[in-house]
Design a protein around this motif. Sequence first.
Motif, PDB file in Angstrom:
ATOM      1  N   GLY A  63       0.888  -1.400  -0.047  1.00  0.00           N
ATOM      2  CA  GLY A  63       0.007   0.081  -0.021  1.00  0.00           C
ATOM      3  C   GLY A  63       0.752   1.113   0.026  1.00  0.00           C
ATOM      4  O   GLY A  63       0.318   2.505   0.393  1.00  0.00           O
ATOM      5  N   ASP A  64       2.011   1.048  -0.307  1.00  0.00           N
ATOM      6  CA  ASP A  64       3.060   2.429  -0.367  1.00  0.00           C
ATOM      7  C   ASP A  64       3.830   2.320  -1.566  1.00  0.00           C
ATOM      8  O   ASP A  64       4.285   1.225  -2.119  1.00  0.00           O
ATOM      9  CB  ASP A  64       3.469   2.794   0.913  1.00  0.00           C
ATOM     10  N   CYS A  65       4.504   3.465  -1.948  1.00  0.00           N
ATOM     11  CA  CYS A  65       5.332   3.535  -3.123  1.00  0.00           C
ATOM     12  C   CYS A  65       6.628   3.276  -2.528  1.00  0.00           C
ATOM     13  O   CYS A  65       6.950   3.374  -1.456  1.00  0.00           O
ATOM     14  CB  CYS A  65       5.225   4.842  -3.835  1.00  0.00           C
ATOM     15  N   ARG A  66       7.391   2.874  -3.598  1.00  0.00           N
ATOM     16  CA  ARG A  66       8.973   2.860  -3.211  1.00  0.00           C
ATOM     17  C   ARG A  66       9.700   2.954  -4.670  1.00  0.00           C
ATOM     18  O   ARG A  66       9.350   2.832  -5.766  1.00  0.00           O
ATOM     19  CB  ARG A  66       9.386   1.545  -2.887  1.00  0.00           C
ATOM     20  N   PHE A  67      11.131   3.266  -4.426  1.00  0.00           N
ATOM     21  CA  PHE A  67      11.977   3.172  -5.683  1.00  0.00           C
ATOM     22  C   PHE A  67      12.888   1.965  -5.160  1.00  0.00           C
ATOM     23  O   PHE A  67      13.042   1.757  -4.003  1.00  0.00           O
ATOM     24  CB  PHE A  67      13.104   4.533  -5.679  1.00  0.00           C
ATOM     25  N   ALA A  68      13.277   1.313  -6.208  1.00  0.00           N
ATOM     26  CA  ALA A  68      14.080   0.065  -6.009  1.00  0.00           C
ATOM     27  C   ALA A  68      14.988  -0.131  -7.102  1.00  0.00           C
ATOM     28  O   ALA A  68      14.946   0.319  -8.381  1.00  0.00           O
ATOM     29  CB  ALA A  68      13.048  -1.186  -5.998  1.00  0.00           C
ATOM     30  N   ILE A  69      16.341  -0.681  -6.664  1.00  0.00           N
ATOM     31  CA  ILE A  69      17.172  -1.153  -7.755  1.00  0.00           C
ATOM     32  C   ILE A  69      17.290  -2.654  -7.522  1.00  0.00           C
ATOM     33  O   ILE A  69      17.343  -3.317  -6.380  1.00  0.00           O
ATOM     34  CB  ILE A  69      18.352  -0.480  -7.329  1.00  0.00           C
ATOM     35  N   TYR A  70      17.174  -3.380  -8.632  1.00  0.00           N
ATOM     36  CA  TYR A  70      17.538  -4.777  -8.799  1.00  0.00           C
ATOM     37  C   TYR A  70      18.675  -5.085  -9.474  1.00  0.00           C
ATOM     38  O   TYR A  70      18.519  -4.961 -10.834  1.00  0.00           O
ATOM     39  CB  TYR A  70      16.352  -5.450  -9.038  1.00  0.00           C
ATOM     40  N   ASP A  71      19.566  -5.932  -9.162  1.00  0.00           N
ATOM     41  CA  ASP A  71      20.751  -6.403  -9.991  1.00  0.00           C
ATOM     42  C   ASP A  71      20.020  -7.784 -10.455  1.00  0.00           C
ATOM     43  O   ASP A  71      20.440  -8.924  -9.638  1.00  0.00           O
ATOM     44  CB  ASP A  71      21.794  -6.543  -9.303  1.00  0.00           C
ATOM     45  N   PHE A  72      19.775  -8.004 -11.586  1.00  0.00           N
ATOM     46  CA  PHE A  72      19.294  -9.072 -12.338  1.00  0.00           C
ATOM     47  C   PHE A  72      20.237  -9.862 -13.111  1.00  0.00           C
ATOM     48  O   PHE A  72      20.923  -9.541 -14.020  1.00  0.00           O
ATOM     49  CB  PHE A  72      18.127  -8.868 -13.160  1.00  0.00           C
ATOM     50  N   ASP A  73      20.583 -11.119 -12.653  1.00  0.00           N
ATOM     51  CA  ASP A  73      21.636 -12.055 -13.402  1.00  0.00           C
ATOM     52  C   ASP A  73      20.740 -12.956 -13.974  1.00  0.00           C
ATOM     53  O   ASP A  73      19.623 -13.479 -13.785  1.00  0.00           O
ATOM     54  CB  ASP A  73      22.400 -12.779 -12.187  1.00  0.00           C
ATOM     55  N   PHE A  74      21.235 -13.061 -15.597  1.00  0.00           N
ATOM     56  CA  PHE A  74      20.672 -14.040 -16.163  1.00  0.00           C
ATOM     57  C   PHE A  74      21.459 -14.711 -17.319  1.00  0.00           C
ATOM     58  O   PHE A  74      22.642 -14.275 -17.447  1.00  0.00           O
ATOM     59  CB  PHE A  74      19.157 -13.417 -17.063  1.00  0.00           C
ATOM     60  N   LEU A  75      20.990 -15.767 -17.919  1.00  0.00           N
ATOM     61  CA  LEU A  75      21.977 -16.289 -19.183  1.00  0.00           C
ATOM     62  C   LEU A  75      21.314 -16.079 -20.474  1.00  0.00           C
ATOM     63  O   LEU A  75      20.073 -15.732 -20.703  1.00  0.00           O
ATOM     64  CB  LEU A  75      21.892 -17.918 -19.038  1.00  0.00           C
ATOM     65  N   THR A  76      22.036 -15.341 -21.420  1.00  0.00           N
ATOM     66  CA  THR A  76      21.603 -15.091 -22.709  1.00  0.00           C
ATOM     67  C   THR A  76      21.281 -16.329 -23.429  1.00  0.00           C
ATOM     68  O   THR A  76      21.374 -17.411 -23.090  1.00  0.00           O
ATOM     69  CB  THR A  76      22.758 -14.324 -23.640  1.00  0.00           C
ATOM     70  N   ALA A  77      20.586 -16.463 -24.693  1.00  0.00           N
ATOM     71  CA  ALA A  77      20.453 -17.436 -25.368  1.00  0.00           C
ATOM     72  C   ALA A  77      21.401 -18.300 -25.769  1.00  0.00           C
ATOM     73  O   ALA A  77      21.313 -19.436 -25.845  1.00  0.00           O
ATOM     74  CB  ALA A  77      19.685 -17.015 -26.865  1.00  0.00           C
ATOM     75  N   GLU A  78      22.638 -17.708 -25.628  1.00  0.00           N
ATOM     76  CA  GLU A  78      24.052 -18.477 -26.086  1.00  0.00           C
ATOM     77  C   GLU A  78      24.518 -18.915 -24.571  1.00  0.00           C
ATOM     78  O   GLU A  78      25.727 -19.439 -24.601  1.00  0.00           O
ATOM     79  CB  GLU A  78      25.139 -17.405 -26.722  1.00  0.00           C
ATOM     80  N   ASP A  79      23.860 -18.936 -23.494  1.00  0.00           N
ATOM     81  CA  ASP A  79      24.301 -19.309 -22.230  1.00  0.00           C
ATOM     82  C   ASP A  79      25.426 -18.563 -21.793  1.00  0.00           C
ATOM     83  O   ASP A  79      26.270 -19.103 -20.958  1.00  0.00           O
ATOM     84  CB  ASP A  79      24.740 -20.992 -22.328  1.00  0.00           C
ATOM     85  N   VAL A  80      25.503 -17.346 -21.860  1.00  0.00           N
ATOM     86  CA  VAL A  80      26.479 -16.546 -21.438  1.00  0.00           C
ATOM     87  C   VAL A  80      26.058 -15.587 -20.405  1.00  0.00           C
ATOM     88  O   VAL A  80      24.867 -15.168 -20.342  1.00  0.00           O
ATOM     89  CB  VAL A  80      27.135 -15.553 -22.723  1.00  0.00           C
ATOM     90  N   PRO A  81      26.525 -15.661 -19.279  1.00  0.00           N
ATOM     91  CA  PRO A  81      26.015 -15.296 -17.856  1.00  0.00           C
ATOM     92  C   PRO A  81      26.182 -13.460 -17.925  1.00  0.00           C
ATOM     93  O   PRO A  81      27.264 -12.974 -18.516  1.00  0.00           O
ATOM     94  CB  PRO A  81      26.882 -15.552 -16.807  1.00  0.00           C
TER      95      PRO A  81
END
Length: 139
Positions: A63-81
């Motif tokens: 029920g309240d607003c926030r600013f947020a930062i998220y460091d998102f790790d993922f793998l590309t289609a070529e399996d590169v982190p």
Amino acid sequence: MANSSSGVAIHDDCKLKFNELQSKRMHRFITFMMDNKGKEIIVDKIGDRTTSYEDFTSSLPEGDCRFAIYDFDFLTAEDVPKSRIFYILWSPDNAKVRSKMLYASSNERFKKELNGIQLEVQATDAGEISLDALKDRVK
């Protein structure tokens, strides 16, 4: 302390913690909030590198607003982190109008203080920041 266009100050810790996330990869996420008087943006919560995405989303108030930062790790289609830093303006539909206006008017200036943001999301409900929604943004 920097001042935003809304007259709201930005506490120095905000930029310091963001730099720790970006450069030193010390944190998985950071949420920021207005202080009780609505005069300054301060650090709200910090998640360490082992924190799950569910922990991050559950840290956002319903029920309240926030600013947020998220460091998102993922793998590309070529399996590169890879990693992307998301900036999220969390403004749920049931937040108070005054809060929404204060966060919206401070958003651009605050975002500019955090040099290195790669992707931005403005979310009003959990579906807009689901893990799948973030994955779609980095494709």
